[in-house]
Design a protein around this motif. Structure first.
Motif, PDB file in Angstrom:
ATOM      1  N   UNK A  13      51.307  26.038  51.258  1.00 32.85           N
ATOM      2  CA  UNK A  13      50.254  26.951  51.686  1.00 32.85           C
ATOM      3  C   UNK A  13      49.485  26.460  52.912  1.00 32.85           C
ATOM      4  N   UNK A  14      49.189  25.168  52.957  1.00 32.37           N
ATOM      5  CA  UNK A  14      48.434  24.628  54.090  1.00 32.37           C
ATOM      6  C   UNK A  14      49.261  24.675  55.366  1.00 32.37           C
TER       7      UNK A  14
ATOM      8  N   UNK B   2      37.999  23.575  52.260  1.00 32.29           N
ATOM      9  CA  UNK B   2      37.077  24.703  52.125  1.00 32.29           C
ATOM     10  C   UNK B   2      36.982  25.525  53.413  1.00 32.29           C
ATOM     11  N   UNK B   3      37.430  24.961  54.538  1.00 35.70           N
ATOM     12  CA  UNK B   3      37.342  25.656  55.821  1.00 35.70           C
ATOM     13  C   UNK B   3      38.625  26.407  56.168  1.00 35.70           C
ATOM     14  N   UNK B   4      39.631  26.353  55.291  1.00 35.39           N
ATOM     15  CA  UNK B   4      40.870  27.088  55.546  1.00 35.39           C
ATOM     16  C   UNK B   4      40.641  28.589  55.435  1.00 35.39           C
ATOM     17  N   UNK B   5      41.332  29.355  56.270  1.00 28.89           N
ATOM     18  CA  UNK B   5      41.258  30.808  56.213  1.00 28.89           C
ATOM     19  C   UNK B   5      42.645  31.387  56.430  1.00 28.89           C
TER      20      UNK B   5
ATOM     21  N   UNK C 107      42.205  24.289  47.423  1.00 32.70           N
ATOM     22  CA  UNK C 107      41.006  23.609  46.916  1.00 32.70           C
ATOM     23  C   UNK C 107      41.205  23.099  45.487  1.00 32.70           C
ATOM     24  N   UNK C 108      41.611  23.955  44.535  1.00 35.41           N
ATOM     25  CA  UNK C 108      41.857  23.404  43.186  1.00 35.41           C
ATOM     26  C   UNK C 108      43.027  22.423  43.156  1.00 35.41           C
ATOM     27  N   UNK C 109      44.045  22.641  44.016  1.00 33.20           N
ATOM     28  CA  UNK C 109      45.167  21.715  44.059  1.00 33.20           C
ATOM     29  C   UNK C 109      44.744  20.326  44.494  1.00 33.20           C
TER      30      UNK C 109
ATOM     31  N   UNK D 294      52.043  33.344  45.645  1.00 32.24           N
ATOM     32  CA  UNK D 294      50.597  33.453  45.439  1.00 32.24           C
ATOM     33  C   UNK D 294      49.844  33.304  46.755  1.00 32.24           C
ATOM     34  N   UNK D 295      50.376  32.464  47.624  1.00 34.98           N
ATOM     35  CA  UNK D 295      49.770  32.315  48.957  1.00 34.98           C
ATOM     36  C   UNK D 295      49.835  33.630  49.724  1.00 34.98           C
ATOM     37  N   UNK D 296      50.990  34.312  49.681  1.00 33.86           N
ATOM     38  CA  UNK D 296      51.107  35.605  50.360  1.00 33.86           C
ATOM     39  C   UNK D 296      50.053  36.586  49.863  1.00 33.86           C
ATOM     40  N   UNK D 297      49.688  36.484  48.583  1.00 33.05           N
ATOM     41  CA  UNK D 297      48.761  37.448  47.979  1.00 33.05           C
ATOM     42  C   UNK D 297      47.299  37.057  48.142  1.00 33.05           C
ATOM     43  N   UNK D 298      46.990  35.764  47.937  1.00 30.10           N
ATOM     44  CA  UNK D 298      45.583  35.356  47.874  1.00 30.10           C
ATOM     45  C   UNK D 298      45.101  34.515  49.061  1.00 30.10           C
ATOM     46  N   UNK D 299      46.013  33.971  49.860  1.00 26.71           N
ATOM     47  CA  UNK D 299      45.589  33.123  50.961  1.00 26.71           C
ATOM     48  C   UNK D 299      45.506  31.658  50.553  1.00 26.71           C
ATOM     49  N   UNK D 300      45.108  30.780  51.484  1.00 27.28           N
ATOM     50  CA  UNK D 300      45.211  29.335  51.252  1.00 27.28           C
ATOM     51  C   UNK D 300      44.112  28.696  50.407  1.00 27.28           C
ATOM     52  N   UNK D 301      42.887  29.171  50.529  1.00 27.46           N
ATOM     53  CA  UNK D 301      41.756  28.467  49.901  1.00 27.46           C
ATOM     54  C   UNK D 301      41.877  28.444  48.389  1.00 27.46           C
ATOM     55  N   UNK D 302      42.252  29.584  47.795  1.00 24.69           N
ATOM     56  CA  UNK D 302      42.287  29.684  46.334  1.00 24.69           C
ATOM     57  C   UNK D 302      43.372  28.819  45.710  1.00 24.69           C
TER      58      UNK D 302
END
Length: 481
Positions: free
Chosen positions: A375-376, A462-465, A333-335, A322-330
Motif C-alpha cells: 500500500x505504501x 499519518x500523513x499518507x493520502x 497506520x494499524x499495520x 483493500x488499498x484500492x477501496x480504502x486508501x493507504x492510511x487505514x
C-alpha cells in the motif's frame, strides 16, 4: 515503441505470472542463506561480522545496479531485461553451489544479486504500464505476495533442506527453478516498455556506483574497519552529493530526481527506507537468536518462521484490494502499530522463550507488514506520470535495497558491539552461559534500535493520502484523504 500489438492485445495474466515466478526465485535468495549462517560460520571458520556480507553484499550489489536500471530499461526491451537478469542469476547460483571457499561463495552471491537487481525494476515498471491506477492495488498485492512471501519462506525452506542435505543444495535446488523461469519468460513474456535509447552518462554511473558502494561497504565494515570505514563513508557521501548535483543539471539524467516533487512519492520512499532497515535486520537477527540462544536446529528455526510467511503471502493480495477501496492510511497506520509492538517484544527476548512464543510474535509481525509494504509503495508510485515510472521504481527500489543492506550491517554491528561490551564487564567471559547472555543482550539492543526506526515510520504514516496519477505534463496531481 516496442509494444507487441496494441494495449488491448497485451495479455496481463501471462505477463504477471511470468514476472511473479522470476521474482519469487530471485527474491527468495535474499534470506535463503539466513538460517545457514551459523553452519557457514563453522564451515568456513569466519566470524559473524564476515558472514553477514553474504546478505549485505547481495543487497549492496542490487543497490548499485538499480540506479542505472532506468537507463538500461531505455535501451533493452522487457524480454531482454527479464531473460538477461535471470541468466545472470542462474550463473551466480552455479558459482555459489560449487564454491571452494568463502570468497568464491561471496562472488556467487554477488552475481546472483546482479540478476536480481535488474529483475526488480522491470517487474515493477511492467506492472505500472499494463494496469490502470484503479486496478494497481490488486496487482501490486500479488507482487507483494512474492516480495514478502519469498524472503519469509526462505529461512523455512532452507532450514528443511539443511536438515537433510548440505548447504550447497541451497544453490543446487534453485537451479531448476531458474531454468523454468527462463523458459516461461521465453514463451509468455511480451515487450510492453518503450525503447528510447537515452544517452549513456558515464559520470553519473561512476558516481552512483562509488557512492552507494562506499556507503554500504563502510557501514558493513563498522567499527572493525577502523579509519578505513570512516574514509569510505566520507567518499560515499561526497560521491552521492556529486551524483545528485549532476542529475539536477543534466538534460537527460540517469535518475530523474523530479520524482521528489511529488509529495506522496517522497513520503512513501522515506517510509519504505525506515521499514526495510528494520525488516532486514529482523530477518537476520531472529535466526541467529533461535539457533545460537535457543539452540534450535536449522529446520526447527525455519519451521518457526513458516506460519508468518504463509500468513503474509495469503494477506498481501487481500490488502492490495483493500488499498484500492480504502486508501493507504487505514492499512498502514494499524499495520505499523503492530510492527512497533512486536519489535518492542523482540527487544525483551530472554534465553528461555518458547518456540511457540517466537512463532506467534513473528506471525503477528508479518500480518502488520502485509498491511504496509505494498500500500505504501503503490501510493507513492501512483502519483507519478508515466514518463517517470522507470525513474520512480528505480529510485524507490534502490533506496530500499541499500537501506536494507545498511540496516543489516548496522544492526549486526550493534549486536556484536553490545555483546563484546557485556563480556568485557563479565567476571567469567569464557563461560558458555555468559556468552549466550551476552548474545541475547546484543540482540535485544539491536531490536530496540529497529523499534525506534519503526516508530518514526509510524508517525509519518499519518500523513499518507490517496493519490491520483499526474497529468500528461507531469505536474503533481491532487491528493485525497
Amino acid at each position: 515503441m516496442t509494444y507487441q500489438g496494441t494495449k488491448n492485445e497485451i495479455r496481463r495474466g501471462p505477463i504477471t505470472v511470468t514476472l511473479i515466478i522470476g521474482a519469487f526465485v530471485a527474491i527468495l535468495n535474499e534470506t535463503f542463506l539466513n538460517i545457514a549462517l551459523s553452519d557457514l560460520i563453522r564451515y568456513f571458520h569466519v566470524p559473524a561480522t564476515t558472514i553477514q556480507w553474504l546478505t549485505t553484499a547481495y543487497l549492496l550489489v542490487i543497490g548499485i545496479l538499480m540506479p542505472v536500471t532506468a537507463l538500461i530499461t531505455g535501451w533493452l526491451s522487457t524480454r531482454q531485461m527479464f531473460l538477461g537478469a535471470m541468466t545472470l542469476f542462474l550463473f551466480g547460483t552455479l558459482i555459489g553451489g560449487f564454491s571452494l571457499n568463502f570468497s568464491m561463495l561471496l562472488i556467487g552471491r554477488i552475481v546472483q544479486a546482479a540478476g536480481a537487481g535488474l529483475l526488480m525494476p522491470v517487474m515493477m515498471n511492467t506492472i505500472l504500464l499494463i494496469y490502470p491506477p484503479e486496478k494497481r492495488g490488486g496487482a501490486m498485492g500479488l507482487i507483494g505476495l512474492v516480495i514478502m512471501f519469498a524472503p519469509a519462506l526462505g529461512p523455512t525452506l532452507s532450514g528443511f533442506i539443511l536438515s537433510i542435505l548440505s548447504w550447497r543444495w541451497l544453490f543446487f535446488l534453485i537451479l531448476p527453478l531458474a531454468v523454468i523461469s527462463i523458459l516461461i519468460g521465453v514463451r509468455y513474456l511480451q515487450n510492453v516498455s518503450e525503447v528510447t535509447k537515452p544517452k549513456v552518462e558515464i559520470r553519473s554511473i561512476v558516481l552512483s556506483t562509488i557512492g552507494f558502494g562506499s556507503l554500504v561497504y563502510g557501514m558493513g565494515s563498522g567499527t572493525s574497519g577502523g579509519w578505513i570505514s570512516l574514509v569510505l563513508l566520507g567518499v560515499g557521501v561526497l560521491a552521492l552529493l556529486g551524483f545528485v548535483w549532476l542529475q539536477l543539471h543534466l538534460e537527460e539524467p540517469v535518475l530523474d530526481l523530479r520524482v521528489f516533487r511529488y509529495r506522496m512519492f517522497t513520503l512513501a520512499t522515506l517510509l519504505m527506507i525506515l521499514l526495510m532497515m528494520a525488516l532486514f535486520a529482523t530477518m537476520i537477527l531472529l535466526p541467529l537468536y533461535m539457533q545460537r540462544v535457543l539452540l534450535l536446529t536449522s529446520f526447527s528455526a525455519g519451521m518457526i518462521l513458516l506460519p508468518g510467511g504463509l500468513i503474509n503471502g495469503l494477506l498481501s493480495p487481500l490488502t492490495g484490494k483493500l488499498f484500492d477501496k480504502f486508501g493507504p492510511v487505514w492499512l498502514s497506520v494499524p499495520g505499523l502499530a503492530i510492527v512497533v509492538v512486536v519489535l518492542g517484544m523482540f527487544s525483551r527476548l530472554t534465553t528461555t522463550e518458547s518456540a511457540l512464543y517466537v512463532t506467534i510474535l513473528y506471525a503477528v509481525m508479518m500480518i502488520g507488514l502485509s498491511m504496509v509494504m505494498m500500500p505504501v509503495s503503490t501510493t507513492g508510485l501512483n502519483q507519478l506520470p508515466k514518463s517517470l515510472y522507470p525513474h520512480g521504481t528505480a529510485i524507490m527500489n534502490t533506496l530500499q535495497q541499500v537501506s536494507g543492506g545498511i540496516g543489516t550491517a548496522v544492526f549486526v554491528g550493534i549486536m556484536v558491539g553490545t555483546q563484546k561490551n557485556y563480556l568485557n564487564q563479565s567476571a567469567h567471559p569464557g563461560a558458555k552461559k555468559e556468552q549466550i547472555l551476552a548474545l541475547t543482550h546484543g540482540l535485544g539492543t539491536a531490536f530496540l534500535c529497529a523499534l525506534f526506526l519503526t516508530l518514526t515510520a509510524f508517525a509519518l504514516a499519518f500523513f499518507l493520502k490517496r493519490t491520483e496519477a499526474a497529468d500528461v505534463a507531469g505536474k503533481p496531481s491532487g491528493e485525497t484523504d
